[in-house]
Design a protein around this motif. Structure first.
Motif, mmCIF file in Angstrom:
data_model
loop_
_atom_site.group_PDB
_atom_site.id
_atom_site.type_symbol
_atom_site.label_atom_id
_atom_site.label_comp_id
_atom_site.label_asym_id
_atom_site.label_seq_id
_atom_site.Cartn_x
_atom_site.Cartn_y
_atom_site.Cartn_z
ATOM 1 N N PRO A 1 0.793 -1.192 -0.115
ATOM 2 C CA PRO A 1 -0.020 0.047 0.014
ATOM 3 C C PRO A 1 0.963 1.307 -0.017
ATOM 4 C CG PRO A 1 -0.088 -1.169 2.325
ATOM 5 C CD PRO A 1 0.582 -2.046 1.356
ATOM 6 N N VAL A 2 0.425 2.278 -0.572
ATOM 7 C CA VAL A 2 1.079 3.620 -0.944
ATOM 8 C C VAL A 2 1.085 4.338 0.378
ATOM 9 C CG1 VAL A 2 0.953 5.822 -1.901
ATOM 10 C CG2 VAL A 2 0.522 3.832 -3.202
ATOM 11 N N ILE A 3 0.261 4.384 1.262
ATOM 12 C CA ILE A 3 0.204 5.460 2.377
ATOM 13 C C ILE A 3 1.256 5.080 3.415
ATOM 14 C CG2 ILE A 3 -0.978 6.049 4.576
ATOM 15 C CD1 ILE A 3 -1.926 7.701 1.790
ATOM 16 N N PRO A 4 1.262 3.783 3.881
ATOM 17 C CA PRO A 4 2.459 3.268 4.664
ATOM 18 C C PRO A 4 3.866 3.511 4.259
ATOM 19 C CG PRO A 4 0.769 1.530 4.619
ATOM 20 C CD PRO A 4 0.441 2.461 3.655
ATOM 21 N N MET A 5 3.883 3.286 3.007
ATOM 22 C CA MET A 5 5.343 3.394 2.150
ATOM 23 C C MET A 5 5.765 4.821 2.222
ATOM 24 S SD MET A 5 6.499 4.902 -0.807
ATOM 25 C CE MET A 5 5.093 4.975 -1.903
ATOM 26 N N LEU A 6 4.669 5.832 1.974
ATOM 27 C CA LEU A 6 5.207 7.233 1.998
ATOM 28 C C LEU A 6 5.573 7.420 3.419
ATOM 29 C CD1 LEU A 6 2.288 9.103 0.224
ATOM 30 C CD2 LEU A 6 4.619 8.517 -0.645
ATOM 31 N N ALA A 7 4.762 7.193 4.335
ATOM 32 C CA ALA A 7 5.058 7.509 5.835
ATOM 33 C C ALA A 7 6.524 7.163 6.322
ATOM 34 C CB ALA A 7 4.037 6.741 6.788
ATOM 35 N N LYS B 1 9.033 6.170 3.918
ATOM 36 C CA LYS B 1 10.100 6.825 3.206
ATOM 37 C C LYS B 1 10.433 8.380 3.865
ATOM 38 C CE LYS B 1 10.264 5.900 -1.008
ATOM 39 N NZ LYS B 1 11.718 5.299 -1.255
ATOM 40 N N TYR B 2 9.343 8.988 4.077
ATOM 41 C CA TYR B 2 9.462 10.575 4.340
ATOM 42 C C TYR B 2 9.487 10.665 6.177
ATOM 43 C CZ TYR B 2 8.677 10.645 -0.573
ATOM 44 O OH TYR B 2 8.790 10.898 -1.828
ATOM 45 N N GLY B 3 9.425 9.760 6.829
ATOM 46 C CA GLY B 3 9.519 9.797 8.291
ATOM 47 C C GLY B 3 8.347 10.618 8.698
ATOM 48 N N MET B 4 7.179 10.443 8.315
ATOM 49 C CA MET B 4 5.975 11.113 8.731
ATOM 50 C C MET B 4 4.873 10.264 9.237
ATOM 51 S SD MET B 4 4.002 11.939 4.929
ATOM 52 C CE MET B 4 5.424 12.985 4.386
ATOM 53 N N SER B 5 3.714 10.872 9.759
ATOM 54 C CA SER B 5 2.836 9.746 10.187
ATOM 55 C C SER B 5 1.992 9.423 9.132
ATOM 56 C CB SER B 5 1.968 10.471 11.464
ATOM 57 O OG SER B 5 1.292 11.674 10.746
#
Length: 239
Positions: A54-60, A62-66
């Motif tokens: 899934p994209v959302i966990p990957m973005l979180a 990769k970018y160190g965000m929630s």
């Protein structure tokens, strides 16, 4: 005049950048004399074919965000896509290896259906609920057929991992030689380069200059336009 576009189906800024370029091209007086060729660029070329997530966990990650921040970033990107008339699914998308898609795009180029397939793949990845990464080869065959390709020919390409593999790798080597370390990357008549999902006005400038000038490749507008690279995609911030 030829315009070459290096892009990856997994890159949201490629999806948006294509629309912005096409807006400029539609208003360009010499548009009927412009040939557009899509070239291959994998953001994650070493990724296994069956590795999708899934994209959302990957973005979180990769970018160190929630995950809430990642969702907000996707919402903002969806707003920018909508401004270009593009549907964009901000929840529930996945991501994965795009090598087979690039191989099919080279088949589509030979059959004169490349733009139809690249647009179909973008729509499937960014706007539709069904995945282009987890449903197997028949999902890609269906998209190829919708773009005007022969089903059996598409299946044969997907069944042979060497089919068009050299062409994909050659595109990627050439991108590196041209200095493209992210996508989308537009090369106009081998005279000008435009990096990122620039506004339509920048593409208009590049088309006009490339049409009337003869010079080595130059980058148009070095502002920080949104793009995707090996380390990921630029994450739009909410204003």
């Amino acid at each position: 005049m030829r315009v070459e576009i290096w892009s990856d189906i997994a890159c949201p800024w490629c999806y948006v950048g294509k629309a912005r370029f096409e807006k400029a091209l539609a208003a360009f007086p010499h548009r009927d004399e412009v040939e557009v060729v899509h070239r291959s660029f994998e953001l994650d070329p070493g990724r296994a074919k069956d590795d999708a997530g899934p994209v959302i966990p990957m973005l979180a990650k990769k970018y160190g965000m929630s995950e809430a921040q990642a969702e907000a970033a996707e919402d903002n990107l969806g707003t920018q896509a909508a401004a270009e008339g593009l549907p964009y699914r901000t929840r529930g998308r996945d991501h994965g290896n795009t090598f087979d898609m690039h191989r099919l795009l080279h088949l589509a180029k030979e059959r004169g259906r490349q733009d139809e397939l690249v647009q179909g793949l973008y729509a499937a990845n960014f706007a539709e609920e069904r995945s282009v990464f987890t449903e197997g080869d028949e999902r890609l065959v269906g998209l190829a057929v919708a773009a005007g390709l022969d089903a059996d020919e598409a299946r044969a390409v997907l069944a042979d991992p060497t089919a068009y593999a050299d062409e994909v790798r050659a595109d990627e080597r050439e991108a590196a030689e041209l200095g493209a370390n992210g996508v989308p990357f537009f090369v106009l008549d081998r005279k000008y380069g435009v990096s990122g999902a620039q506004p339509a006005e920048v593409f208009t400038q590049a088309l006009t200059q490339a049409w009337g000038a003869r010079s080595p490749l130059r980058l148009i507008d070095q502002a920080d336009a949104e793009a995707c690279g090996p380390d990921g995609c630029a994450v739009p911030q909410q204003s």
